[in-house]
Design an enzyme around this catalytic site. Structure first.
Site, PDB file in Angstrom:
ATOM      1  N   ARG A   1      11.366   3.626   3.426  1.00 57.84           N
ATOM      2  CA  ARG A   1      11.090   2.730   4.303  1.00 57.84           C
ATOM      3  C   ARG A   1      12.138   1.881   4.833  1.00 57.84           C
ATOM      4  O   ARG A   1      12.796   1.452   3.873  1.00 57.84           O
ATOM      5  CB  ARG A   1       9.887   2.061   4.158  1.00 57.84           C
ATOM      6  CG  ARG A   1       9.571   0.871   4.987  1.00 57.84           C
ATOM      7  CD  ARG A   1       8.173  -0.220   4.659  1.00 57.84           C
ATOM      8  NE  ARG A   1       7.116   0.804   5.005  1.00 57.84           N
ATOM      9  CZ  ARG A   1       5.751   0.294   4.752  1.00 57.84           C
ATOM     10  NH1 ARG A   1       5.650  -0.842   4.586  1.00 57.84           N
ATOM     11  NH2 ARG A   1       4.789   1.151   5.118  1.00 57.84           N
TER      12      ARG A   1
ATOM     13  N   LYS B   1      27.042  -2.330  -1.487  1.00 58.45           N
ATOM     14  CA  LYS B   1      28.721  -2.066  -1.537  1.00 58.45           C
ATOM     15  C   LYS B   1      29.081  -1.255  -0.267  1.00 58.45           C
ATOM     16  O   LYS B   1      30.132  -0.787  -0.403  1.00 58.45           O
ATOM     17  CB  LYS B   1      28.814  -1.255  -2.868  1.00 58.45           C
ATOM     18  CG  LYS B   1      28.300  -1.959  -4.215  1.00 58.45           C
ATOM     19  CD  LYS B   1      28.353  -0.878  -5.396  1.00 58.45           C
ATOM     20  CE  LYS B   1      28.094  -1.626  -6.558  1.00 58.45           C
ATOM     21  NZ  LYS B   1      27.925  -0.336  -7.712  1.00 58.45           N
TER      22      LYS B   1
ATOM     23  N   HIS C   1       5.266   5.691  11.893  1.00 54.05           N
ATOM     24  CA  HIS C   1       4.752   5.516  10.530  1.00 54.05           C
ATOM     25  C   HIS C   1       3.683   6.676  10.350  1.00 54.05           C
ATOM     26  O   HIS C   1       2.711   6.426  10.138  1.00 54.05           O
ATOM     27  CB  HIS C   1       4.101   4.264  10.155  1.00 54.05           C
ATOM     28  CG  HIS C   1       3.696   3.820   8.835  1.00 54.05           C
ATOM     29  ND1 HIS C   1       3.643   4.722   7.864  1.00 54.05           N
ATOM     30  CD2 HIS C   1       3.278   2.868   8.331  1.00 54.05           C
ATOM     31  CE1 HIS C   1       3.394   4.030   6.837  1.00 54.05           C
ATOM     32  NE2 HIS C   1       3.201   2.906   6.920  1.00 54.05           N
TER      33      HIS C   1
ATOM     34  N   ARG D   1       0.646  -1.431   0.010  1.00 53.65           N
ATOM     35  CA  ARG D   1      -0.045   0.027  -0.062  1.00 53.65           C
ATOM     36  C   ARG D   1       1.024   1.261  -0.141  1.00 53.65           C
ATOM     37  O   ARG D   1       0.652   2.087  -0.781  1.00 53.65           O
ATOM     38  CB  ARG D   1      -0.950   0.072   1.314  1.00 53.65           C
ATOM     39  CG  ARG D   1      -2.292  -0.631   1.142  1.00 53.65           C
ATOM     40  CD  ARG D   1      -2.820  -1.135   2.336  1.00 53.65           C
ATOM     41  NE  ARG D   1      -1.947  -2.061   2.974  1.00 53.65           N
ATOM     42  CZ  ARG D   1      -1.953  -3.331   2.508  1.00 53.65           C
ATOM     43  NH1 ARG D   1      -3.099  -3.493   1.775  1.00 53.65           N
ATOM     44  NH2 ARG D   1      -1.242  -4.232   2.853  1.00 53.65           N
ATOM     45  N   THR D   2       1.841   1.409   1.062  1.00 53.17           N
ATOM     46  CA  THR D   2       2.219   2.561   1.259  1.00 53.17           C
ATOM     47  C   THR D   2       3.213   3.144  -0.034  1.00 53.17           C
ATOM     48  O   THR D   2       2.974   4.324  -0.344  1.00 53.17           O
ATOM     49  CB  THR D   2       3.213   2.607   2.325  1.00 53.17           C
ATOM     50  OG1 THR D   2       2.587   2.066   3.513  1.00 53.17           O
ATOM     51  CG2 THR D   2       3.670   3.965   2.899  1.00 53.17           C
TER      52      THR D   2
HETATM   53  C1  NCD Z   1       1.492  -1.113   8.414  1.00 57.40           C
HETATM   54  C2  NCD Z   1       3.005  -0.973   8.434  1.00 57.40           C
HETATM   55  O1  NCD Z   1       3.907  -1.074   7.428  1.00 57.40           O
HETATM   56  O2  NCD Z   1       3.417  -0.550   9.456  1.00 57.40           O
HETATM   57  N1  NCD Z   1       1.107  -1.358   7.106  1.00 57.40           N
HETATM   58  C3  NCD Z   1       0.715  -0.250   6.206  1.00 57.40           C
HETATM   59  O3  NCD Z   1       1.522   0.768   6.060  1.00 57.40           O
HETATM   60  N2  NCD Z   1      -0.380  -0.134   5.850  1.00 57.40           N
HETATM   61  C4  NCD Z   1       0.925  -2.100   9.039  1.00 57.40           C
HETATM   62  C5  NCD Z   1       1.442  -3.441   9.168  1.00 57.40           C
HETATM   63  O4  NCD Z   1       2.504  -3.906   8.433  1.00 57.40           O
HETATM   64  O5  NCD Z   1       0.998  -4.295   9.947  1.00 57.40           O
END
Ligand code: NCD
Length: 310
Positions: free
Chosen positions: A108, A87, A136, A57-58
């Site tokens: 991320r 590297k 997040h 999703r993100t």
């Molecule tokens: C979440 C995450 O990556 O922290 N997912 C997301 O971004 N929608 C929640 C999760 O992984 O449980």
């Protein structure tokens, strides 16, 4: 004040007024996120998405947001395997280099604090798309935006957070953002070993909110106006055996839904494993697929605020 040129590294970076500003902007962009209108406010701009940890999703949400605003993307979903990290390049250098290509960076990483390290090197805004169990902010924002829209405000609500509150970066972000709204009651439901970090609980109490902690979901269902459910964060446990102790501890299905208020909303950041039964997907109180669209609008608002020419 959050705006042009700002990083979004931590949910703590945002004030009450910042949140309302982002939500108002996101509300305006919802028709674009819903594919009902077109926009080119990010025309000529490039977004880089650097992902060192799995995502569905993100990353797609940010990329969709940029593309639907007329911008372009450069993307690497497997940074740990295919970038110069292999590297031995530092996050600082990666940030410096990618900022020569892009106008905004979304990242991320499995390690807390890593996004801030990359931002040190970057000359363009950096947005945290999840740093380990820490934070997040954009998921937290889209969740709080969803509550704000559904209830027409946030003040005074009773909000349940259920699941892995220790390792879940989403509930951490939600608390940091929600604390700016007055008079909330937080009901934290988790196994004792996976409870909300003490500093977050203390922080909420000092901000004047009520906090209740329990292991028993059934006993609190009928009072909750918001249920923010989350999965047990398998990848953060020392061993598979440790994870198995908690797997399946809170399953939300038809029986649970039947005990909830008519005006309750059920949220989940997804992915779900076994804690959220598809049998409640069609209940009008289930908002998790709507959250996905809200997420595109919130990310459009963020990209616009930090990196558009306007
Ligand atoms: C979440 C995450 O990556 O922290 N997912 C997301 O971004 N929608 C929640 C999760 O992984 O449980």
């Amino acid at each position: 004040m959050f705006g042009k040129g700002s990083n979004l590294l931590s949910s703590k970076d945002l004030s009450h007024d910042d949140l309302i500003g982002i939500f108002e902007e996101a509300e305006k962009l919802l028709p674009v996120a819903r594919k009902q209108e077109a926009s080119d406010i990010m025309k000529g701009k490039v977004l880089a998405t650097l992902f060192y940890e799995p995502s569905t999703r993100t990353r797609f949400s940010f990329e969709t947001a940029m593309l639907r605003l007329g911008g372009a993307i450069i993307s690497n979903a497997q940074m740990e395997e295919t970038s110069s990290v292999k590297k031995g390049e530092s996050l600082y250098d990666t940030g410096k280099v990618v900022s020569k290509f892009a106008d905004v960076i979304v990242m991320r990483h499995p390690k807390s604090g890593s996004v801030a390290q990359l931002a040190e090197g970057s000359e363009v805004p950096v947005i945290n798309a999840g740093d380990g169990p820490n934070d997040h902010p954009t998921q937290g924002l889209l969740d709080v935006f969803t509550i704000w829209r559904e209830f027409g405000g946030i003040e005074g609500l009773t909000i349940g957070m259920v699941g892995d509150l220790k390792y879940g970066r989403v509930p951490h972000a939600q608390c940091e953002l929600l604390k700016h709204f007055a008079g909330l009651k937080f009901v934290f439901v988790s196994p004792r070993e996976l409870s909300m970090p003490r500093e977050i609980v203390d922080d909420l109490r000092s901000a004047g909110h009520e906090v209740v902690e329990t292991e028993d979901l059934d006993s609190v269902l009928c009072e909750l106006q918001v249920i923010a459910h989350t999965r047990i964060q398998r990848e953060r446990f020392e061993s598979e055996e440790e994870y198995r102790k908690y797997k399946g501890v809170y399953v939300f299905g038809k029986d649970q839904m039947a005990r909830c208020r008519e005006d309750m909303i059920l949220m989940h950041p997804l992915p779900r494993v076994d804690e959220l039964s598809p049998e409640v997907d069609d209940d009008p109180r289930s908002k998790y697929f709507e959250q996905v669209t809200n997420g595109v609008a919130v990310r459009m608002a963020l990209l616009k605020l930090v990196a558009s020419g306007e």
